[in-house]
Design an enzyme around this catalytic site. Structure first.
Site, PDB file in Angstrom:
ATOM      1  N   HIS A  37      36.938 103.532   0.628  1.00 37.84           N
ATOM      2  CA  HIS A  37      38.187 103.088   1.098  1.00 37.84           C
ATOM      3  C   HIS A  37      39.261 102.949  -0.244  1.00 37.84           C
ATOM      4  O   HIS A  37      40.283 103.313  -0.499  1.00 37.84           O
ATOM      5  CB  HIS A  37      38.445 102.061   1.890  1.00 37.84           C
ATOM      6  CG  HIS A  37      37.610 101.982   3.060  1.00 37.84           C
ATOM      7  ND1 HIS A  37      36.435 101.493   3.408  1.00 37.84           N
ATOM      8  CD2 HIS A  37      38.013 102.873   4.328  1.00 37.84           C
ATOM      9  CE1 HIS A  37      36.076 101.891   4.602  1.00 37.84           C
ATOM     10  NE2 HIS A  37      37.080 102.736   4.953  1.00 37.84           N
ATOM     11  N   VAL A 176      32.742 108.846  -2.198  1.00 40.14           N
ATOM     12  CA  VAL A 176      32.175 107.920  -3.238  1.00 40.14           C
ATOM     13  C   VAL A 176      30.691 107.563  -3.005  1.00 40.14           C
ATOM     14  O   VAL A 176      30.404 107.199  -1.682  1.00 40.14           O
ATOM     15  CB  VAL A 176      33.002 106.513  -3.408  1.00 40.14           C
ATOM     16  CG1 VAL A 176      32.455 105.574  -4.213  1.00 40.14           C
ATOM     17  CG2 VAL A 176      34.552 107.059  -3.654  1.00 40.14           C
ATOM     18  N   SER A 185      29.327 103.527   2.948  1.00 37.33           N
ATOM     19  CA  SER A 185      30.016 103.635   4.325  1.00 37.33           C
ATOM     20  C   SER A 185      29.702 102.125   5.034  1.00 37.33           C
ATOM     21  O   SER A 185      29.185 101.144   4.396  1.00 37.33           O
ATOM     22  CB  SER A 185      28.824 104.437   5.116  1.00 37.33           C
ATOM     23  OG  SER A 185      28.907 103.901   6.677  1.00 37.33           O
TER      24      SER A 185
END
Lengths: 282, 282
Positions: A37, A176, A185
């Site tokens: 994110h 990533v 995750s």
């Protein structure tokens, strides 16, 4: 950073900002932010005058047997991380704010959903397309940032933007990974210690497949079997799928050509992990 | 007046205009303009800095046995009328421009569609909601103007705007009628001479019902029967429906109260006419 919880205030604020000609980069998330994110936010920060992050665990994209209730949440941690990335607006609505009554209309995704994760999650992408439609109208972004980890979601959003003519540019950002290759995750925290050790094998199987393809292998089934073999022999996970499709159309391929995706989903004790590689060959 | 036929040019133009802070009134139509449409344009003209009219006969809102192919079209006449009303932009896309390939996503209307015209036109309002979603993203209006003649359409669009959080204000404009009371419609030209003489009876039956209600009648069935009786006895038309529902929810009513709609559809030789009256009582 301004935290906004109502649709009305968010629309009013963004309406004013857009009138000044400022570009707006939007990162829609379900929170419990990780480096994936943050990478989206960093891209948005670099490419736009303003950055809007939304955190909303969207109930209508979870199936009845899925993990909506237990999806990890930590707003104070997320808020601090967002502040650290110089986010301008954090949109954090309640479920009642987003769905005050039964929906009288929803977005239904007609293509790109019957394979990969979509196959075992009927209605999932309708829920995603509906909430993204709402969020786009609330935030009115110039650009919207999505991670390539959810490659099928990116393909669906690309169709949504194109077919609904949203005046929004989709930016798909690279996955990533942890140092050992495991894709970041929110759900990785649920891996047992032994599973966490095995999990990097998923990415390893993809890069091994990539080598095979670079060496000239053109048969999808051969690639898929090589990946499955590695996962079965070297992890305790159960394969949900290992599949190859054209990308972003997600159509089956007889032989590898053009742009395509090799994607996998593997179940561990308390979590199902996904990963993928998008490649292009002549 | 600028005529624009591509989505890209329309979005670019409106993006620039909106940045200057101008308000945009949008009148979406299927063309073959009549005074009902002109009334919408006049309202838009009065209330906004810019007026955008779209003309697009939307194939996906017509059923397989409906009149898509024969729907009346006269672009040059429409263009002259629009110019006469000081429209700023006329958006006139081709079917290929609006639907270049199979849709990968559509808007599906879940409520307010199983009654009135929606009952006999499965998928009609999905087609309406989908094209309006596209047009709103192309035109990016401040306000959108719809006629109350298609009262169910207004109810559906109201739900669409609310549930998808469109930053658009819906303006519902009163029905424009001929001097004899017949509601203006692009399809009125298809009435046989004798039918044209009978057609005002539809509105007369609604105003008669209104008198009954004002005199204290509260029973929906009594009202419906009175309307049906007038239409059957005094026209050659065949009643498709005469119904009363709460408005805009379109739920059945045991007794008349609050805001409600009395709506009818009557088939003549080559055309089906609709009309309605929205009333409010304590």
């Amino acid at each position: 950073m301004k935290v906004i919880t109502t649709i009305k205030e968010m629309q009013a604020e963004m309406g004013l900002q857009r009138q000044t000609g400022k570009t707006v980069g939007f990162v829609p998330t379900m929170g419990y932010l990780h480096e994936g994110h943050l990478s989206l936010i960093k891209h948005a920060r670099k490419e736009n005058d303003l950055v809007v992050l939304s955190i909303f665990v969207n109930p209508i994209q979870f199936g009845p047997n899925e993990d909506y209730a237990t999806y990890p949440r930590d707003f104070e941690r997320d808020r601090a991380l967002a502040e650290g990335e110089n986010v301008d607006y954090l949109f954090y609505p309640s479920v009642e704010e987003m769905y005050p009554h039964n929906l009288s209309v929803k977005a239904v995704v007609l293509e790109r959903t019957s394979v990969l994760c979509g196959r075992s999650r009927p209605g999932h992408f309708d829920g995603v397309a509906t909430v993204i439609t709402k969020l786009f109208h609330i935030v009115m972004p110039t650009r919207a940032y999505f991670g390539k980890k959810d490659a099928q979601q990116v393909a669906v959003i690309e169709g949504l933007i194109a077919d609904f003519n949203f005046p929004v540019e989709l930016v798909a950002v690279d996955i990533v990974r942890e140092e050992d290759g495991l894709a970041k995750s929110s759900r990785n925290v649920r891996l047992l210690p032994e599973e966490r050790q095995q999990a990097p094998l998923l990415y390893k199987s993809l890069t091994t497949a990539k080598s095979l393809i670079e060496q000239g292998e053109k048969d999808p089934a051969t690639i898929v079997n090589a990946v499955k073999e590695m996962i079965i022999s070297r992890t305790n996970g159960t394969i949900d799928y290992v599949e190859i499709y054209s990308y972003p159309e997600l159509e089956p391929l007889e032989t590898l050509t053009g742009r395509f995706i090799l994607a996998l989903a593997v179940k561990f004790s308390h979590v199902r992990l996904i990963d993928n590689l998008i490649m292009e060959i002549d």
